[in-house]
Design a protein around this motif. Structure first.
Motif, short mmCIF file in Angstrom:
data_model
loop_
_atom_site.label_atom_id
_atom_site.label_comp_id
_atom_site.label_asym_id
_atom_site.label_seq_id
_atom_site.Cartn_x
_atom_site.Cartn_y
_atom_site.Cartn_z
N GLU A 17 0.83 -1.18 0.00
CA GLU A 17 0.00 0.00 0.00
C GLU A 17 0.88 1.25 0.00
OE1 GLU A 17 -3.01 0.71 3.21
OE2 GLU A 17 -4.29 0.00 1.57
N GLY A 21 -5.83 3.20 0.78
CA GLY A 21 -6.70 3.06 -0.39
C GLY A 21 -5.97 3.21 -1.71
N VAL A 22 -4.65 3.37 -1.69
CA VAL A 22 -3.89 3.51 -2.94
C VAL A 22 -2.88 2.36 -3.02
CG1 VAL A 22 -2.34 4.94 -4.29
CG2 VAL A 22 -4.14 6.00 -2.92
N LYS A 278 -1.86 6.12 7.26
CA LYS A 278 -3.05 6.84 7.69
C LYS A 278 -2.73 7.71 8.91
CE LYS A 278 -7.94 5.95 8.42
NZ LYS A 278 -8.74 5.70 7.25
N CYS A 291 3.36 5.67 -5.54
CA CYS A 291 2.41 4.63 -5.94
C CYS A 291 2.67 4.13 -7.35
CB CYS A 291 0.98 5.17 -5.87
SG CYS A 291 0.72 6.48 -7.07
N ASP A 324 -5.38 11.99 -10.08
CA ASP A 324 -6.33 11.06 -9.49
C ASP A 324 -5.87 10.65 -8.09
OD1 ASP A 324 -8.52 9.35 -9.45
OD2 ASP A 324 -7.25 7.65 -10.05
N ILE A 325 -4.56 10.31 -8.00
CA ILE A 325 -4.00 9.88 -6.71
C ILE A 325 -4.04 11.03 -5.70
CG2 ILE A 325 -1.94 9.01 -5.54
CD1 ILE A 325 -3.19 7.00 -7.46
N GLY A 327 -6.03 13.42 -5.54
CA GLY A 327 -7.40 13.55 -5.06
C GLY A 327 -7.67 12.56 -3.93
N LYS A 328 -7.19 11.31 -4.13
CA LYS A 328 -7.47 10.26 -3.14
C LYS A 328 -6.77 10.53 -1.82
CE LYS A 328 -8.53 6.40 -6.17
NZ LYS A 328 -7.87 5.35 -6.96
N VAL A 329 -5.51 11.02 -1.87
CA VAL A 329 -4.78 11.23 -0.62
C VAL A 329 -5.02 12.63 -0.06
CG1 VAL A 329 -2.99 9.57 -1.24
CG2 VAL A 329 -2.64 12.01 -1.74
N GLY A 330 -5.82 13.42 -0.78
CA GLY A 330 -6.19 14.71 -0.22
C GLY A 330 -5.12 15.77 -0.32
N ARG A 333 -3.89 18.92 -6.48
CA ARG A 333 -3.51 18.32 -7.76
C ARG A 333 -2.30 19.05 -8.35
NH1 ARG A 333 -8.58 16.05 -10.07
NH2 ARG A 333 -7.98 16.75 -12.14
#
Ligand code: SF4
Ligand code: SF4
Lengths: 503, 290
Positions: A17, A21-22, A278, A291, A324-325, A327-330, A333
């Motif tokens: 990981e 979530g990535v 996290k 990632c 995209d990533i 966005g996922k990890v906050g 961009r």
């Protein structure tokens, strides 16, 4: 053999990981510096599907460019009887090029030169502004490769599925998926080559001929050549064309400067990279969670985090992947984005400068484009609908007549580029007393008609009587042919020479 | 030389085992498989080729192949096809008069192009590529014709030739005034001076006077009292300043002495009537036709 198995190199560690979530994608940059040995065999690249702004733009560009290519020959354009009604037609058989209202004769081929010069300068301008836009979005190699990869994904699935399929033994499932892919590629190739020939012959007629097997053999040959090359270049060779065959990656560096916008990884923001747990703070670490999504989507198999590279076609898919990533990890961009060299080297955020689009280089390219456009436009407006050329007889240069006079022969060519028959009156000036005779006309008849859209060659004899010839001081006396348009009265003049034995 | 297998440290690739100049080695990079298979495919293909097409030389010929292909046949076919394409023009030329041919612009185009080619093949060696002529071989561009400049006259000349031995050849012989001792060298010189004066070249007045007397005795029968020549006898016009054998006094003296008597072959039998007609129209159209 010590060659590396091209597939097994991809799976060598357990997936882990990169951030909550990535998934960290198990991928190495095939074209990285360490792996780009002169002696290494080609390693397959399995580009992962990307989604996002730039991917959408690329789909649209693909639809538009392929649409233009495939549909253009079918547009009709009425030109009148006896003329082709295809808007875009390269009619080599009749030595005419048609582009909508524009019609180009062989002696006007410089218009094509002009268009090529403008295209090249346009390419320079775009490249100095925003890098390899051409490569990333519109180059046929990119567009067709993109299409071929989409087809491959349709039959075989995305990256992981394709890797698994290639590693699996030859089962029925694998055989049909591979066969379907290659057949689809070949069909795309045939369609591509097929469309190409439509540009050279009336499309509906040729389509009918192709179906019934009556088309000229060259049509089939060129279809074959283009079908095979599309299949090979787009389906099989792909990134190899850009890396090893194309000269443009070598030339383009000459158009970049500090302000050119290139797809770049903002390492000042991304480093130090590493997985993010996290709840872990983002302080004292970079935004890159390592990632490798950017590497997995890259059709050229490079890691943009290594900096600007020759192989990068600037397709911007890694921007989509990384956004995209982020966005996922906050995180914001744009960790990978269009960025200038200048800002990449800026020591801090405060030293960033807005990109200057107006710079000596871009101004120069723009001025040159405007200049060539101006010259071409002027040439087009001044383009005479009637052209004349005179060729002197060379063998013999002159003929002595029985009355002691001297006769010269000329071939006068009148090009009538209009679509109606024209009448002209021909006379020769320069030697008083010279007599002109047009072969095929009754004696003294100076008026000729030239049918629509043809070149008429007239054989003309000019005789100078003995006493006049005796006055000529040199062996070559300047004379001119004057061709008068019978309806408008406009005169076209061509200078030539009258040859005589001389003193 | 050849010995144990060795792996190159830098690239990790096996070497061929050969060493040159003490330290040069070569990596063993076999041809790509697909390349090899293409080679095999071409070998298989070539066997098919031997069967289908002419291939192997034999003692008294060669293997002919299954489909009986031969380049000679292809050329023959091309020639037949070209003849067929020309047939309607050829027929039209055969049955129409020159005047009718000149009225039909398509046909005339064919005649002029074909005539130019035939002229290059048959006539150019003597008359020159541009029909400009050389000493002894007349210029066909001008309007000075020994045996007539109408299309019919030109056609007849081409067909039967001049002093060619053909039954209907143009025949005429200027006497060899010098060789046969009809005139003395002095008389010949005077006559030449007179002949030159006909086209406006001045000379010794007394010589011209003496030459005039000789001319009236010897030459008027063919060249006419004014020296304008007679087409029926192929006797040239001496007043126009166009000289087949050169216009210097020495050239003319030589002509009177030897009689010249150039020969043009008869083309009947060598060329078919249609070709001869095309040539006549072509030559006539060079600008001097009458
Ligand atoms: S740059 Fe972006 S996509 Fe690439 S590894 Fe880092 S976080 Fe992932
Ligand atoms: S590095 Fe990015 S922009 Fe360059 S080719 Fe790869 S995906 Fe495209």
């Amino acid at each position: 053999m010590t060659q590396m198995d091209p597939v097994s190199t991809f799976i060598h560690e357990e997936p882990s990981e990169a951030a909550p979530g990535v998934q960290r994608i198990d991928v190495d940059a095939v074209s990285s510096k360490e792996r780009r040995s002169y002696y290494a065999s080609r390693q397959r690249i399995y580009p992962k599907r990307a989604r996002g702004t730039f991917r959408t733009i690329k789909w649209v560009v693909m639809a538009v460019t392929l649409g233009i290519y495939y549909l253009l020959p079918w547009i009709r354009w009425h030109r009148g009887p006896g003329l082709p009604d295809q808007a875009f037609l390269l009619d080599f058989a009749n030595q005419r090029l048609f582009f909508g209202p524009i019609e180009i004769w062989p002696q006007e081929l410089y218009f094509i030169t002009g268009i090529l010069i403008i295209s090249a300068l346009g390419l320079f301008l775009v490249t100095s502004l925003a890098g390899r836009m051409w490569c990333g979005y519109t180059c046929p190699q990119t567009v067709w490769t993109d299409l071929m990869i989409a087809v491959e994904r349709f039959w075989q699935g995305d990256r992981n599925a394709r890797i698994r399929l290639d590693q699996s033994p030859w089962t029925f499932d694998k055989i049909w998926k591979k066969t379907a892919t290659h057949i689809s590629w070949l069909l795309i190739g045939v369609a591509t080559g097929g469309v190409l020939v439509f540009y050279f012959r009336d499309a509906p007629t040729l389509a009918r001929e192709l179906m019934t097997g009556e088309a000229p053999i060259v049509a089939y040959v060129f279809m074959g050549i283009f079908a095979i090359s599309t299949y090979l270049l787009g389906g099989i060779a792909r990134e190899q064309v850009c890396i090893y065959m194309c000269p443009w990656p070598r030339i383009q560096a000459a158009m970049f400067d500090q302000d050119s916008l290139l797809v770049s990884y903002r390492d000042y923001r991304g480093e130090p990279r590493g997985p993010h747990k996290k709840g872990q703070s983002w302080l004292n670490r970079g935004d890159c969670v390592d990632c490798k999504a950017c590497v997995a989507v890259c059709p050229m198999g490079i890691d943009i985090r290594d900096g600007a590279q020759l192989e990068c076609i600037q397709c911007a898919l890694c921007i989509d992947a990384c956004d995209d990533i982020m966005g996922k990890v906050g995180r914001p961009r744009g960790l990978i984005a269009y960025e200038s060299f200048h800002n990449m080297e800026a020591p801090s955020e405060a030293d960033r400068k807005p990109v200057r689009f107006v710079r000596p280089r871009t101004v120069l390219y723009s001025v040159l484009i405007a200049l060539v456009l101006g010259i071409m436009g002027w040439a087009w407006v001044m383009r005479a609908p009637v052209e004349i050329s005179v060729i002197e007889d060379r063998n013999p240069l002159f003929v002595k007549l029985s009355d002691g006079g001297i006769r010269n022969g000329y071939t006068l060519k009148i090009l009538n580029k209009t679509h109606v028959e024209q009448r002209f009156s021909v006379r020769v000036e320069g030697i008083a007393g010279a007599e002109m005779a047009i072969v095929g006309q009754t004696h003294g008849e100076r008026d000729v008609t030239v049918a629509a859209d043809v070149v008429r060659a007239l054989k003309i004899y000019v005789s100078v009587p003995r006493d006049v010839e005796a006055e000529l001081s040199a062996s070559s006396t300047p004379v001119r042919f004057v061709v008068t348009d019978a309806t408008t009265g406009e005169e076209v003049i061509r200078d030539t020479a009258f040859r005589s034995p001389g003193r | 030389m050849a010995g144990h297998k060795e792996v190159d440290a830098v690239t990790g690739v096996e070497t061929t085992g050969h060493v040159w100049d003490g330290d040069l080695k070569e990596l063993n990079k076999p041809l790509p498989k697909w390349w090899l298979y293409v080679l095999y495919a071409t070998i298989v293909w070539s066997i098919g080729y031997w069967v289908v097409y002419p291939a192997w030389p034999l003692v008294d010929g060669y293997t002919r192949g299954m489909i009986g292909y031969s380049q000679r046949n292809e050329v023959t076919k091309d020639i037949v096809a070209a003849k067929e394409a020309q047939a309607k023009f050829v027929a039209a030329i055969a049955e129409r008069t020159p005047a009718e041919i000149e009225k039909d612009s398509d046909l005339m185009e064919f005649v002029l192009r074909g005539g130019a080619t035939q002229f290059g093949n048959n006539c150019a060696p003597c008359h020159g590529r541009g029909a400009q002529g050389f000493k002894g071989y007349p210029n066909l561009n001008d309007d000075d014709w020994l045996w007539g400049g109408s299309i019919e006259a030109i056609e007849q000349t081409i067909r039967n030739g001049i002093r060619s031995g053909h039954a209907d050849s143009h025949e005429s012989a200027m006497p060899r005034f010098g060789i046969d001792q009809i005139l003395t060298p002095a008389q010949i010189s005077d006559t030449a001076a007179f002949v030159l004066s006909l086209s406006g070249t001045s000379g010794d007045a007394a010589a011209i006077e003496r030459g005039k007397v000789v001319f009236e005795e010897q030459c008027v029968a063919c060249h006419g009292p004014e020296g304008k020549g007679t087409v029926e006898m192929g006797a040239p016009n001496l007043t126009d300043g166009i000289w087949l054998y050169g216009g210097q006094k020495a050239d003319i003296e030589e002509t009177i002495r030897t009689g010249r008597g150039g020969v043009m072959p008869a083309w009947a039998g060598k060329l078919d009537p249609v070709t001869i007609k095309m040539l006549a129209i072509y030559v006539h159209a060079l600008g001097g036709g009458q």
